[in-house]
Design a protein around this motif. Structure first.
Motif, PDB file in Angstrom:
ATOM      1  N   ASN A  60     106.582  89.437  14.842  1.00 52.59           N
ATOM      2  CA  ASN A  60     106.707  88.495  13.723  1.00 52.59           C
ATOM      3  C   ASN A  60     108.151  88.092  13.475  1.00 52.59           C
ATOM      4  N   GLY A  61     109.044  88.376  14.428  1.00 53.69           N
ATOM      5  CA  GLY A  61     110.445  88.031  14.271  1.00 53.69           C
ATOM      6  C   GLY A  61     111.281  89.233  13.877  1.00 53.69           C
ATOM      7  N   LEU A  62     112.481  88.970  13.385  1.00 48.64           N
ATOM      8  CA  LEU A  62     113.387  90.030  12.974  1.00 48.64           C
ATOM      9  C   LEU A  62     113.008  90.524  11.587  1.00 48.64           C
ATOM     10  N   ILE A  63     113.024  91.840  11.406  1.00 46.29           N
ATOM     11  CA  ILE A  63     112.775  92.390  10.078  1.00 46.29           C
ATOM     12  C   ILE A  63     113.903  93.336   9.698  1.00 46.29           C
ATOM     13  N   ASP A  64     114.240  93.351   8.407  1.00 49.00           N
ATOM     14  CA  ASP A  64     115.304  94.217   7.903  1.00 49.00           C
ATOM     15  C   ASP A  64     114.831  95.665   7.903  1.00 49.00           C
ATOM     16  N   ILE A  65     115.772  96.579   8.140  1.00 47.73           N
ATOM     17  CA  ILE A  65     115.445  98.005   8.103  1.00 47.73           C
ATOM     18  C   ILE A  65     116.497  98.768   7.316  1.00 47.73           C
ATOM     19  N   ASN A  66     116.127  99.954   6.898  1.00 48.97           N
ATOM     20  CA  ASN A  66     117.084 100.916   6.372  1.00 48.97           C
ATOM     21  C   ASN A  66     117.577 101.748   7.552  1.00 48.97           C
ATOM     22  N   GLU A  67     118.872 101.701   7.832  1.00 52.59           N
ATOM     23  CA  GLU A  67     119.397 102.348   9.037  1.00 52.59           C
ATOM     24  C   GLU A  67     119.104 103.839   9.080  1.00 52.59           C
ATOM     25  N   GLN A  68     119.394 104.533   7.981  1.00 50.41           N
ATOM     26  CA  GLN A  68     119.204 105.983   7.993  1.00 50.41           C
ATOM     27  C   GLN A  68     117.745 106.351   8.238  1.00 50.41           C
ATOM     28  N   GLU A  69     116.828 105.593   7.633  1.00 52.31           N
ATOM     29  CA  GLU A  69     115.407 105.856   7.858  1.00 52.31           C
ATOM     30  C   GLU A  69     115.020 105.561   9.312  1.00 52.31           C
ATOM     31  N   TRP A  70     115.575 104.504   9.877  1.00 52.06           N
ATOM     32  CA  TRP A  70     115.290 104.145  11.266  1.00 52.06           C
ATOM     33  C   TRP A  70     115.717 105.263  12.209  1.00 52.06           C
ATOM     34  N   TYR A  71     116.969 105.711  12.064  1.00 51.56           N
ATOM     35  CA  TYR A  71     117.472 106.752  12.965  1.00 51.56           C
ATOM     36  C   TYR A  71     116.724 108.077  12.759  1.00 51.56           C
ATOM     37  N   ALA A  72     116.403 108.387  11.500  1.00 50.12           N
ATOM     38  CA  ALA A  72     115.719 109.649  11.218  1.00 50.12           C
ATOM     39  C   ALA A  72     114.304 109.684  11.792  1.00 50.12           C
ATOM     40  N   SER A  73     113.713 108.503  12.003  1.00 51.62           N
ATOM     41  CA  SER A  73     112.335 108.434  12.491  1.00 51.62           C
ATOM     42  C   SER A  73     112.254 108.412  14.014  1.00 51.62           C
ATOM     43  N   HIS A  74     113.388 108.494  14.701  1.00 51.45           N
ATOM     44  CA  HIS A  74     113.414 108.478  16.152  1.00 51.45           C
ATOM     45  C   HIS A  74     114.168 109.701  16.685  1.00 51.45           C
ATOM     46  N   PRO A  75     113.865 110.117  17.903  1.00 56.08           N
ATOM     47  CA  PRO A  75     114.637 111.214  18.493  1.00 56.08           C
ATOM     48  C   PRO A  75     116.103 110.829  18.631  1.00 56.08           C
ATOM     49  N   THR A  76     116.965 111.818  18.654  1.00 54.94           N
ATOM     50  CA  THR A  76     118.375 111.559  18.926  1.00 54.94           C
ATOM     51  C   THR A  76     118.558 111.256  20.404  1.00 54.94           C
ATOM     52  N   MET A  77     119.714 110.703  20.755  1.00 53.14           N
ATOM     53  CA  MET A  77     120.050 110.511  22.153  1.00 53.14           C
ATOM     54  C   MET A  77     120.017 111.836  22.907  1.00 53.14           C
ATOM     55  N   GLU A  78     120.532 112.876  22.269  1.00 54.63           N
ATOM     56  CA  GLU A  78     120.552 114.189  22.898  1.00 54.63           C
ATOM     57  C   GLU A  78     119.135 114.649  23.241  1.00 54.63           C
ATOM     58  N   GLU A  79     118.200 114.451  22.327  1.00 56.95           N
ATOM     59  CA  GLU A  79     116.810 114.850  22.560  1.00 56.95           C
ATOM     60  C   GLU A  79     116.177 114.019  23.671  1.00 56.95           C
ATOM     61  N   ASP A  80     116.422 112.708  23.637  1.00 58.39           N
ATOM     62  CA  ASP A  80     115.872 111.841  24.680  1.00 58.39           C
ATOM     63  C   ASP A  80     116.421 112.203  26.058  1.00 58.39           C
TER      64      ASP A  80
END
Length: 280
Positions: free
Chosen positions: A159-179
């Motif tokens: 649906n196009g670009l949507i705004d996000i909360n950065e801290q929530e975005w990063y917290a909901s994904h694995p870290t680079m180290e984990e990946d």
């Protein structure tokens, strides 16, 4: 390692059709075994709100015809590539369709056979940047390093670009180290060339013009722990110009960032065995 292989490596082409054409001409002339493009494939100029469509058109109208012609005239050469932090993930399915056609092989969190006893794998994500698109951004490690910026954080969707909360975005994904640890478990690090868009921290390959090192600590630890034969990066365009080098070593691992400019294609020929480098 009983292999004989020529890789042509570059990154950060950002939708420059002239660079792609030159890269493919060099690959054909040099009769390389594989072309590897380490992220940031697509245009990032113009109106930001229309970039999803612009990148989509580049894939279908420019990249696909170029790779189709290259495959037809160079059927023995592989093309490995992956998106980078400036490429909208919502268009990834178009590259997956091209993979189904046999035009390319996608690298992000995948492992492919290169030649006898040698594999290639990739990882697109980078530590947080000051820029808007967060599709391919992750926290580096448990330190939760955040590089703030002036731009509104967004992700790409159907649906196009949507705004996000950065801290929530990063917290909901694995870290680079984990990946990266997952990628190590999927592969055999001692026999795998890794294409990691974010270069390792505190090397010749992660320098800004002001001399600051901004690469990934997680990538560096991954290299220190697993000691793969080679790691190919990009992302920090100016670093080789600042350091004067496209290569560094971490232990026994050869690390490469060819850099990129707006005027001249920066690409590196890597000959295996020996990992001899030649800047083209």
């Amino acid at each position: 390692m009983a292999v004989a292989l020529k890789l042509l490596y570059t990154a950060d082409l950002h939708g420059n059709g002239g660079f792609y054409r030159k890269l493919l001409r060099i690959a054909a002339k040099k009769k390389v075994n594989a072309i590897v493009i380490g992220g940031d494939l697509l245009p990032k100029t113009g109106d930001f709100t229309s970039l999803i469509e612009e990148q989509r058109h580049f894939i279908t109208d420019t990249l696909r015809p170029l790779l189709l012609a290259f495959r037809d005239s160079n059927p023995a050469a592989d093309v490995f590539l992956m998106m980078g932090n400036d490429d909208f993930q919502v268009n990834l399915h178009l590259l997956e369709d091209m993979e189904e056609e046999g035009l390319l092989k996608l690298l992000h969190m995948r492992v492919h056979h290169l030649t006898e006893g040698l594999f290639i794998a990739g990882y697109s994500c980078v530590r947080p940047t000051p820029f808007s698109c967060k599709d391919w951004e992750r926290y580096d490690d448990e330190q939760r390093i955040l590089q703030p910026g002036p731009y509104k954080p967004v992700i790409s969707t159907a649906n196009g670009l949507i705004d996000i909360n950065e801290q929530e975005w990063y917290a909901s994904h694995p870290t680079m180290e984990e990946d990266l640890e997952q990628l190590a478990q999927m592969s055999d690090p001692k026999r795998t060339v890794y294409v990691l868009h974010d270069p390792p921290y505190d090397t010749n390959l992660d320098l800004l013009f002001n001399g600051q090192h901004i690469g990934s600590a997680a990538v560096r630890r991954f290299i220190e722990q697993h000691q793969p034969p080679a790691v190919l990066s990009g992302h920090i365009h100016e670093s080789p110009k600042v350091s004067g080098k496209v290569m560094d070593r971490i232990g026994d691992t050869v690390c490469v960032n060819p850099g990129q400019t707006e005027a001249i294609l920066q690409a590196v020929m890597i000959e295996i065995p020996g990992y001899r480098l030649k800047l083209l």
